[in-house]
Design a protein around this motif. Structure first.
Motif, short mmCIF file in Angstrom:
data_model
loop_
_atom_site.label_atom_id
_atom_site.label_comp_id
_atom_site.label_asym_id
_atom_site.label_seq_id
_atom_site.Cartn_x
_atom_site.Cartn_y
_atom_site.Cartn_z
N TYR A 197 -1.15 1.34 -2.09
CA TYR A 197 -0.67 2.37 -0.79
C TYR A 197 -1.60 2.23 0.28
CZ TYR A 197 -0.92 7.08 1.56
OH TYR A 197 -1.19 8.55 1.93
N PHE A 198 -2.77 1.58 0.54
CA PHE A 198 -3.39 1.34 1.56
C PHE A 198 -3.01 0.62 2.00
CE2 PHE A 198 -6.06 4.62 -0.13
CZ PHE A 198 -5.90 6.03 1.41
N GLU A 199 -2.64 -1.15 1.49
CA GLU A 199 -2.15 -2.23 1.75
C GLU A 199 -0.70 -2.15 2.65
OE1 GLU A 199 -3.64 -5.56 -0.12
OE2 GLU A 199 -5.51 -4.60 -0.16
N SER A 200 -0.12 -1.28 1.94
CA SER A 200 1.69 -0.74 2.03
C SER A 200 2.06 -0.72 3.94
CB SER A 200 2.65 0.19 1.67
OG SER A 200 2.01 0.84 2.28
N LYS A 201 3.25 -1.86 4.39
CA LYS A 201 3.39 -1.90 5.47
C LYS A 201 3.75 0.06 6.13
CE LYS A 201 5.13 -5.90 5.43
NZ LYS A 201 6.80 -6.79 5.28
N LYS A 202 3.89 0.00 7.42
CA LYS A 202 3.92 1.32 7.64
C LYS A 202 5.63 1.81 7.37
CE LYS A 202 4.50 4.67 12.11
NZ LYS A 202 4.05 4.15 13.76
N GLY A 203 5.71 2.79 7.03
CA GLY A 203 7.05 3.67 6.41
C GLY A 203 6.92 3.56 4.83
N GLU A 204 6.53 2.55 4.42
CA GLU A 204 6.78 2.24 3.06
C GLU A 204 5.38 3.08 1.99
OE1 GLU A 204 6.71 -2.33 2.89
OE2 GLU A 204 9.03 -1.91 4.27
#
Length: 74
Positions: A14-21
């Motif tokens: 969750y926290f390492e995902s790209k913006k919007g993903e």
């Protein structure tokens, strides 16, 4: 995996995902860990809570878990 291990994996995704993903990563978590989630004594809602994300993502985890019967991770 226990609920703590699952929560840690979800937190990282969750926290390492790209913006919007972020929602996509929660679905992917449900797909990747469907068996472990089903075997765990904790609910998806509680796993989300332990991961430090909104409990409402429990529904999204379940969507991914349901998709796991039809898709495979590349």
């Amino acid at each position: 995996m226990n609920e703590i291990d699952l929560a840690q994996a979800l937190k990282e995704m969750y926290f390492e995902s790209k913006k919007g993903e972020t929602a996509t990563m929660v679905h992917l978590f449900g797909i990747k860990y469907a068996k472990e989630i089903s075997e765990c004594s904790s609910s998806p809602k509680n796993i989300a809570k332990l991961a430090g994300i909104p409990e409402t993502y429990g529904t999204e985890i379940n969507k991914g878990r349901n998709l796991s019967r039809f898709v495979k991770v590349k």
